[in-house]
Every structure is written in C-alpha cells, then in structure tokens.
Design an enzyme around this catalytic site. Structure first.
Site, PDB file in Angstrom:
ATOM      1  N   SER A 132      23.888  -1.569  -7.218  1.00 50.89           N
ATOM      2  CA  SER A 132      24.998  -0.621  -7.096  1.00 50.89           C
ATOM      3  C   SER A 132      24.658   0.513  -6.130  1.00 50.89           C
ATOM      4  O   SER A 132      25.520   0.983  -5.391  1.00 50.89           O
ATOM      5  CB  SER A 132      25.374  -0.073  -8.477  1.00 50.89           C
ATOM      6  OG  SER A 132      24.275   0.609  -9.040  1.00 50.89           O
ATOM      7  N   GLY A 189      22.355   0.317  -3.595  1.00 50.38           N
ATOM      8  CA  GLY A 189      22.231  -0.286  -2.266  1.00 50.38           C
ATOM      9  C   GLY A 189      23.582  -0.527  -1.615  1.00 50.38           C
ATOM     10  O   GLY A 189      23.788  -0.227  -0.429  1.00 50.38           O
ATOM     11  N   ALA A 218      17.626  -7.021   2.494  1.00 49.04           N
ATOM     12  CA  ALA A 218      16.899  -8.112   1.833  1.00 49.04           C
ATOM     13  C   ALA A 218      17.346  -8.251   0.389  1.00 49.04           C
ATOM     14  O   ALA A 218      17.364  -7.269  -0.354  1.00 49.04           O
ATOM     15  CB  ALA A 218      15.392  -7.841   1.886  1.00 49.04           C
ATOM     16  N   LYS A 220      11.680   5.119  -9.827  1.00 50.11           N
ATOM     17  CA  LYS A 220      10.923   6.044 -10.682  1.00 50.11           C
ATOM     18  C   LYS A 220       9.752   5.367 -11.377  1.00 50.11           C
ATOM     19  O   LYS A 220       8.687   5.953 -11.528  1.00 50.11           O
ATOM     20  CB  LYS A 220      11.830   6.715 -11.705  1.00 50.11           C
ATOM     21  CG  LYS A 220      12.588   5.735 -12.570  1.00 50.11           C
ATOM     22  CD  LYS A 220      13.604   6.402 -13.457  1.00 50.11           C
ATOM     23  CE  LYS A 220      14.449   5.344 -14.154  1.00 50.11           C
ATOM     24  NZ  LYS A 220      15.498   4.784 -13.300  1.00 50.11           N
ATOM     25  N   VAL A 251      14.358  10.895  -9.436  1.00 48.79           N
ATOM     26  CA  VAL A 251      14.521  11.794 -10.582  1.00 48.79           C
ATOM     27  C   VAL A 251      15.868  12.492 -10.497  1.00 48.79           C
ATOM     28  O   VAL A 251      16.204  13.094  -9.479  1.00 48.79           O
ATOM     29  CB  VAL A 251      13.401  12.858 -10.633  1.00 48.79           C
ATOM     30  CG1 VAL A 251      13.618  13.794 -11.830  1.00 48.79           C
ATOM     31  CG2 VAL A 251      12.031  12.206 -10.716  1.00 48.79           C
ATOM     32  N   GLU A 265      23.064   0.553 -20.928  1.00 44.21           N
ATOM     33  CA  GLU A 265      22.924  -0.856 -20.566  1.00 44.21           C
ATOM     34  C   GLU A 265      22.952  -1.724 -21.821  1.00 44.21           C
ATOM     35  O   GLU A 265      22.841  -1.212 -22.933  1.00 44.21           O
ATOM     36  CB  GLU A 265      21.605  -1.043 -19.808  1.00 44.21           C
ATOM     37  CG  GLU A 265      21.642  -0.319 -18.472  1.00 44.21           C
ATOM     38  CD  GLU A 265      20.358  -0.500 -17.680  1.00 44.21           C
ATOM     39  OE1 GLU A 265      19.930  -1.655 -17.527  1.00 44.21           O
ATOM     40  OE2 GLU A 265      19.809   0.497 -17.218  1.00 44.21           O
ATOM     41  N   LYS A 306      10.143  10.093 -15.525  1.00 47.66           N
ATOM     42  CA  LYS A 306      10.587  11.252 -14.749  1.00 47.66           C
ATOM     43  C   LYS A 306       9.732  12.475 -15.063  1.00 47.66           C
ATOM     44  O   LYS A 306       9.418  13.270 -14.164  1.00 47.66           O
ATOM     45  CB  LYS A 306      12.063  11.507 -15.007  1.00 47.66           C
ATOM     46  CG  LYS A 306      12.938  10.379 -14.425  1.00 47.66           C
ATOM     47  CD  LYS A 306      14.331  10.377 -15.007  1.00 47.66           C
ATOM     48  CE  LYS A 306      15.194   9.278 -14.385  1.00 47.66           C
ATOM     49  NZ  LYS A 306      16.457   9.077 -15.139  1.00 47.66           N
TER      50      LYS A 306
END
Lengths: 439, 439
Positions: A16, A18, A46, A106, A133, A191, A206
């Site tokens: 998302s 990229g 890539a 991170k 972060v 998620e 972080k």
C-alpha cells in the site's frame, strides 16, 4: 519545462505504501524535480509476483522480479518490502553499490540498524528511515538534527495507531477490549492477526529506534521492556476516567539513574495512566504523537497520522527528496528553492466562514431583511442565533443580538455585506466580525 | 577524551538567547563535539558594549566589539543581534567569507530572505534559521526536508506566545484584554512596548517565512494581511465560548483559488474562531503550535515553547550542529552517531508512579496493614481511595476496593510490594497495577 539530469530511483516492494509512492511520483514528478534540481526517474519496481492483484496500478513495464539487477542501476533505492530478509541483504547490496537508501522498515532498523548504518558510513552513503516511526509525522529528522544541540531527557510516544484506536474506543465508547478490537479490525485499523500491535512488538521496535536516536547510543530491541494491552479491562479504563486519567500504550525512552547512581537509559512499552490534562491524552483514534522532553527546548509534541499508505508515502518521499538533493549538490541541498510561480493572492480572494454579531431593532421582518442582504451579496447564511434583551425602564423595546454564522464566503463579499449591514436602519451596530478557521 | 579538530564559531549578540547558547556550549561542548566529529570552539562574542550588565555571564576574554574581524576568522557565524541592520550586513559578510550562518532573526529573514539565500547559494554556504519561527519547535526543517515530497495545502499557526497567553487568559479567566495584557507584562510574557506582538507584526513575519517555505515561493512581508488582537473584547471571547469556539491569533498560509480560477497562495494573520475540538484549541498559555495540512501526510501538528532564551537556544544549537556536521563530512553528517556510553538499564531500575487496585476484606485495620506493607518495601503512598460495595444477600460484608496511588518508586520495589500484597489474608486480589506517566 526545464530539463534536468535524472536520478535513477529503484523501488523494492509494491504494497500500500509502495503503490502510493509510485502514484505521488507520477502526479508530482515535475514539482519534485524542480525542488531537487534533478529529475527523479523511477527505473523499476521489484515485486515477488508481477501478476499479484495489488501491482495492477503500477505500469507493467516498470515491474520486475529481479531486485538485485534493479539495485545495480540505481542512485537511490527505496525499500518497502518490510521484515528482515530479503530486505536486509538488498539494502546492504544497495549501500555497497553506493546508492542512498530510503526505508520504512522498523523491524529491520530496530534489529540490524547498527550494521546498516556502519555500512552506509563506510561507503559514504546515507540511510533514511523517517517512515519507520510514526508514519507521516516528522520525528526522526527533528531528533537527529533539530535537537542535536540539546539533551533529550525523555520521550513518551503513542506510536501504534491500532492500540490507540482500541484504547480510545474503550475510553470514549465504553467498549470492552474484544469489542474495540473487533471494531478496529472491521474498520481496517487492525490486521487479521493483531498480535504485533496489541502485544506491543511494533511499539517496542519504535521505542528501540527512538531511544537509540535520542540518546546517541544503540538500544537493542531485546532490551526494550514490553507489555501489551491485552490485559486492559473496561473496569480499568472506567476507573482511570474517574480518577482523571486515560490509559494509553506508551513507548517510553528515558535517561535514568539507578539505585547505585549509575546513569543509563531505559526503553519500555506498556499501557500507562496519562493525566487528562496532558497533551497526549488528546490524541484520539488511530493518530500517533511523540512527546519529547528536552533540557533546553522543554516540552515538544509531534502529532499526526502514524500509518496509512499515502501518509507513510509522504515520509518516504521526503526522504527521497533529501537523498536526491544530496546527490545534486553534495550537501543538504538548496534550502530555499523558490521555483513555484504561484501568485500571492490578496485577502479579498480568500474564502472562509464568518460569525457576524449585530445589534438590531427587534422588529417584525428584521431577520428577513438581513437574510436578503446576505443573499444579495452572495454570502450564504448557515446559522442564526438571536438573543433579545430586557426592555429598558421607559418601556423602549431592547435591541436584539443576532449572531450570524456563514458558509464559506470570500473576504470581498463579506466586506461588502458588512458595509451594507452598517447602512440599514434596523441594524444599530455590527459589534463583531470574526473568521472561523480549522473546522 | 578524543581530540577533534576544532570548528571556529563566532557569536554575534549576547541577549537572553545568546547567553544561553554560550552556557549550553560550555556545559555540553564535549557531547556536541562527539556528535559532530569536531570540536566547537567559541572564538568570540561580539557585543555593542562589553560592560553591559547582561554580558556579565560571558567570559570576558571572549567579548569583542569588533564583529567584522570576528567573522573573518570563523567557520560558522551565529547571528543573534536581531533587527535589520547591522545584522543584514554582518550576515552578508559572513556568507561572503564562506562561513555558514545560523540566525534566529525573523524580521531579517522575512524581509531580506531571498537576498541572503541567493548569496548563500552563490558561495556554497548554508543559512539556517530554525529559531526564527516558533522558538524551540522544529518546524523549518520538517517543512523544508520532511515534507519536501508532499504538497502542503494549509498551515494554521499559533506563532506568537504573548498573544496566545493573553487570549488564553481572556478565555480561561474571563479577563479583559487590558487586564490580560497587564498580567502578561507582569509575568514577562509581554515586552514594555507590546505593539509588535499584539498588532501581529511578529506573527506576520513568521507567516511570510512559513508561506515562502511551504509553497516554495517568495512571500514578501508586505503581502501578508494582518489584524492584531487589540479589538478583541471579553464579550467576543465569551460568545465564542458559548458557541463552542476559542479565539486564537492564527498565522494562516494557504493554497487558494480565486474567483477567476487563478491558483495562488495567501498569507494572513488575524484572530479567528477555532472549534474547541481542534488540536490548536488545546494550545494554552504562551505555547506555540503549527498545524500543517498536507496532501499525502494529512494533518500534522508541531507543539512546544515558542520563545524563551534557553528554548530558542535549543533551536540555534541544533542548527549549529547541522552546520558543523556539514563542515566535517561535506554532507548532512553522520546520521547515527552512537558515541554515548550510557548503559541500558533494566526495567527494575526505572522509577515511576503507580495506581494499584486491590479487593480487600473490609475489616478494621486493613488499611494500616497494607500501608505498613508498602512502607516496608520502600514504596511511599500518595493517595488511597476506598469504595465499599453493598453486602451480599446473606449479609456477608462486601469486599472493599482500594485504589492506592504511590509516589515515585522503582519497578523492583513495586514488584516486591505486589507479590507481598498477594500473599496476605486481607487482600482478596490485586485487580490492577498501572503506571502513571506524563505528570
């Protein structure tokens, strides 16, 4: 259009963030080129699988599965694969080949940062990781550069949006942890497997990065004390509320002196009671904020979106511009590129909302007259609040106060309206004209 | 101690910020040297009058009235004289001689910025001015670098501490403007002649700087629309409060499209109604905050001290370190200097405050027993809140809930206390242990 020499940018990973980096580069490429003094040519993206559904938005001729060859031809490599491998090996290859690297990774910075920074220094390349972060919030650069002449004492960070969303729902809606997590999942804030967030592994990474940076040392991820939010109950949240606190998952980085008088640093993550008067208590939903206490600067806070594809892409692109400027001028770049040809518009062109307070004679039809006057000047009324005072001793009716809230209108239209209002009989005076901002 | 080559730093001006710059350089010089990779040698402080009382804190051998000679021998020049002349001429001389320049001079940057930046670019020097806007708050670097890949739409800034203090007093204490100004003067937040603050000349300069930077253009100070706070009445503040707003003096920089469809920018300063739910509404006292709306990053806010000698010195020293790193490595410097030898202390060494919730048998003496147990473990009790439930149907007395707030205690002492609590008869259960942070 000015022609610049191009810098070759390779992107590794097309999730998302990229996809948004590609989209923003396509949309604002010319503008970024003028800020940098060189074009930013995306030479390839890539991916593991060229036919994966999420790569559909990316021009097919840019896609490749051969990350290593892509890196070899690049001036700047953006790593958005995430996780340790193959990200680590690819970044090492990029640095070794002399490319600057921008990453949002991170986990990698928290676990292999020292090795990567050492390689970058050895070859004279730079490794940027603002996006690692607190997403879009500039915090790495302020800590590294702005506060480089100061002495950071403590950092309190809300650096995980998922858990802040959950705790905020528990606080504001009285939800249980389970229900708040279900809401977070439904709305896309959590998620399918929320472990990394709710058990605070994400926040701990972080904390390790922030502590290393703030205290100019290396804080390994293993040394970060970690407690997640899974044991937090609705009863605790309610009790906290009654006592004037709100529970927030905090990443804490602190200079401490232990019982033996040894100075050191501590990095830890746990749910804590934060006084409701503290600026961090006002950080709601999935927002992040980093509160920094420094010896000279005092208290600072950095607030914004901690995640999200386009928000994180902002931080990645900021790093990309920094890296590119370094290639062009061999330094931090032209500080003040005044390459925009935007005219400066006069105040009359500005539109905003207004609250106008009038003292009027309280007669039938006055509101209709005034409403018509606004309408005639193209100013749309949103709200009217009328307050009638007590009549005076001799029985004269008291004037009424009207507060008129407008929709967006131009300063020019508003000024004409106010002038017209002042000249009609029923209006005794215009007592206040204020603009509304920030809504 | 490591020996570094020294960079020669010249300071022009020794007011409250200058004195703090000298003090911090003396206190943390070795630490800054290790961050930079070079010593920072203060070679002199140029003042108008060597015997002025405020220079008493500065070592006499550093003082000189010959600013021009001082500049000639410097690698980095810090200008803290303020105002247009002689600051402008001296900065031009410093840049011409190849020195990098750090300044906190908002008036000069707002009026002569383009000329100074052009000179810096021509000779390959850098001009840093983080301290010129919003004191200690990093805002210049985030706008210039972190958001360089984004598209800033709007900035709403509370950038003048004096007027924010006055408006906040009017809002929270119901004071009149005159009384709030008198309080500000008394507490040192307003100068003897407060015109620059209350008529918003100061905020207008900052708006010009922020707009120029955010929109990559030149916004002359003359084009900034300006209204001060002198017309704001207690009645307006009260009416705003009733309507759910607070009045704040805002510096607004915005991309706008005028009625003819022409895209441009607007910079303006005026007192405006801000919804109480907006993050800027929570900026109290003399604090500053800059709220940035960017296309990709979304909403960001930067909060902190906008003025003050030591706070502003933090920003000046951050710029000094950036300039010095550039001299050492010819670039933005070693990103990750891990030169501190601070050990990482375990969680047991950390001290914080706690709220411990216990379910206890409601018997005489239970509080004394528990208080003694805390005391035995070296944990000092600050507050106790006891809640007794209703007895059950069979008449059994209900357990009581005790919430015990502690003073600062170590994690080790707290853990031992909790273990001991769990093992005594009168305690049915320890239902919650939470740390208090941010107080």
């Amino acid at each position: 259009m000015i022609e610049y020499r191009n810098l070759r940018v390779a992107l590794l990973g097309a999730g998302s963030v990229g996809a948004q980096v590609v989209a923003q580069l396509q949309k604002h490429g010319d503008e970024l080129a003028s800020r940098v003094g060189a074009g930013l040519e995306l030479v390839g993206v890539a991916v593991r699988d060229i036919d994966a559904p999420r790569t559909a938005e990316i021009p097919r001729e840019l896609l490749t599965t051969d990350a290593e060859s892509l890196i070899l031809g690049a001036d700047i490599v953006i790593e958005l694969i995430g996780g340790i491998e193959p990200a680590r090996t690819l970044i090492m290859q990029a640095l070794t080949s002399g490319a600057d690297v921008v990453t949002a990774n991170k986990a990698l910075i928290a676990t292999h940062g020292p090795e990567l920074f050492a390689m970058a220094e050895q070859v004279g390349a730079q490794l940027y990781y603002e996006a690692a972060v607190a997403g879009a919030i500039p915090i790495i650069r302020p800590l590294r550069d702005s506060l480089a002449g100061d002495h950071v004492q403590r950092i309190l960070g809300i650096v995980n949006g998922t858990t802040n969303f959950i705790l905020d729902r528990m606080d504001t809606e009285g939800q249980s942890l389970e229900d708040a997590l279900a809401t977070a999942t439904e709305l896309g804030y959590a998620e399918a497997d929320p472990t990394a967030d709710i058990e605070a592994y994400d926040a701990a990474q972080k904390a390790a990065i922030l502590a290393s940076l703030a205290f100019h040392t290396t804080v390994p991820i293993e040394s970060v004390y970690r407690e997640g939010i899974t044991a937090i109950t609705a009863a605790q949240v309610e009790a906290a509320r009654s006592a004037g606190y709100v529970i927030k998952l905090l990443a804490i980085c602190e200079r401490v002196t232990d019982a033996e008088g040894i100075d050191g640093v501590s990095a830890r993550v746990y749910p804590a009671l934060v006084p409701r008067t503290h600026p961090l208590a006002a950080v709601h939903g999935a927002k992040n904020a980093v509160f920094v206490e420094a010896e000279a600067a005092g208290d600072l806070m950095f607030y914004g979106a901690g995640a999200g594809g386009i928000e994180t892409a902002s931080a990645v692109l900021g790093d990309l511009v920094s890296a590119a400027r370094r290639h062009v001028v061999g330094g931090p770049g032209v500080a003040e590129s005044t390459n925009s040809d935007l005219p400066i518009l006069p105040i009359g062109s500005v539109t905003t909302r207004y609250h106008i307070t009038l003292l009027v004679n309280d007669r039938t039809g006055v509101l209709a007259t005034i409403a018509a006057l606004f309408s005639d000047h193209g100013v749309s009324v949103e709200t009217v609040v009328q307050t009638v005072g007590a009549p005076s001793d001799d029985g004269t009716p008291a004037p009424a106060t009207l507060v008129i809230g407008t929709h967006e209108a131009s300063e020019a239209a508003l000024a004409a309206t106010v002038t017209a209002l002042s000249s009609i009989d029923t209006v005794r005076s215009v007592t206040s004209v204020l603009r509304v901002e920030g809504s």
